[in-house]
Write an enzyme that holds these catalytic residues in place. Sequence first.
Site, mmCIF file in Angstrom:
data_model
loop_
_atom_site.group_PDB
_atom_site.id
_atom_site.type_symbol
_atom_site.label_atom_id
_atom_site.label_comp_id
_atom_site.label_asym_id
_atom_site.label_seq_id
_atom_site.Cartn_x
_atom_site.Cartn_y
_atom_site.Cartn_z
ATOM 1 N N HIS A 107 -21.125 38.736 -90.316
ATOM 2 C CA HIS A 107 -21.451 39.709 -91.362
ATOM 3 C C HIS A 107 -22.373 40.770 -90.763
ATOM 4 C CE1 HIS A 107 -24.820 40.936 -94.097
ATOM 5 N NE2 HIS A 107 -23.803 41.443 -94.759
ATOM 6 N N ARG A 111 -27.436 50.432 -93.932
ATOM 7 C CA ARG A 111 -27.462 51.259 -95.132
ATOM 8 C C ARG A 111 -28.740 52.078 -95.209
ATOM 9 N NH1 ARG A 111 -28.479 46.038 -95.884
ATOM 10 N NH2 ARG A 111 -30.431 45.434 -96.907
#
Length: 303
Positions: A107, A111
């Site tokens: 994963h 951001r």
Amino acid sequence: MSQNHLDYFSSLQTRITDSLSAIDGKSFLRDEWKKEASEPLQGFGTTCILEGGDVFERAGCGLSKVSGAKLPPSATQHRPELQGAPFEAMGVSLVVHPRNPYVPTVHMNVRMLTATPAGKPPVHWFGGGMDLTPYYGNQEDAVHFHQTCSDALAPFGDDKYPRFKKWCDEYFVLKHRQEQRGVGGVFFDDFSELGDRSMLMMQAVGDALLPAYLPIVQRRMGTAYGDRERAFQLYRRGRYAEFNLVWDRGTHFGLQSGGRTESILMSMPPLASWAYQYKPEADSAEAALYTEFLPIKDWLNLT
């Protein structure tokens, strides 16, 4: 948020999907979407998804740029002064669920977010990281993954890798089972302390995903496996699903803010299973995951 920021995230998504396609031999489906002004969340994005590949049973890599009138609770638990502030968010999120049980799931998310409290200047911060979730642990893979993360963060201070490694260990844990999700990696959030270099640090983490993960895939994708390994992989994928739905702030942020559900839940494994009070056989490879790999350890200083 500038066009340069969006260009970086778009380039990262393309580099990742092109590299994964080259290994698998199957192309990603590109699903471009848009949230209209009449919806709670406005914006656009591209969800790239590969399903049913020879190497990757599901790989999803999503780009989004959205804005909303009010930050959801999942984004303000550490910033109560920003409750109710309008916001903009942009980033790339990736989850890869391989077919072979000897290849770990990975994963990654990077951001940035800007919130503008009433009567106050905008507040900017960055977040992200990556973590590795093996089904059959391998020391060489765990060390390589952590070393790549450490090398990516080294230019930004000697404290960053150990600090973000600890943050990752504390975040990616199934609290209801008192069990780590995998062997960790690095994770950071609400980060702006390096000023303009905060963006560069976030980019370094995003850029490190391919060199951290692809060598592991290439080493393990040809390993022979049978029904036993497949069954254990699906059982452990159940743990992955539990974490994403119960504890993951990114999933909660997307759903609470009115995000695009199909894109948010691309992180879920395509198949998973649960068993009541399962216990692996003593001294088995399955048992080794619990005794040798899930307990938190310093992978760069093994004795």
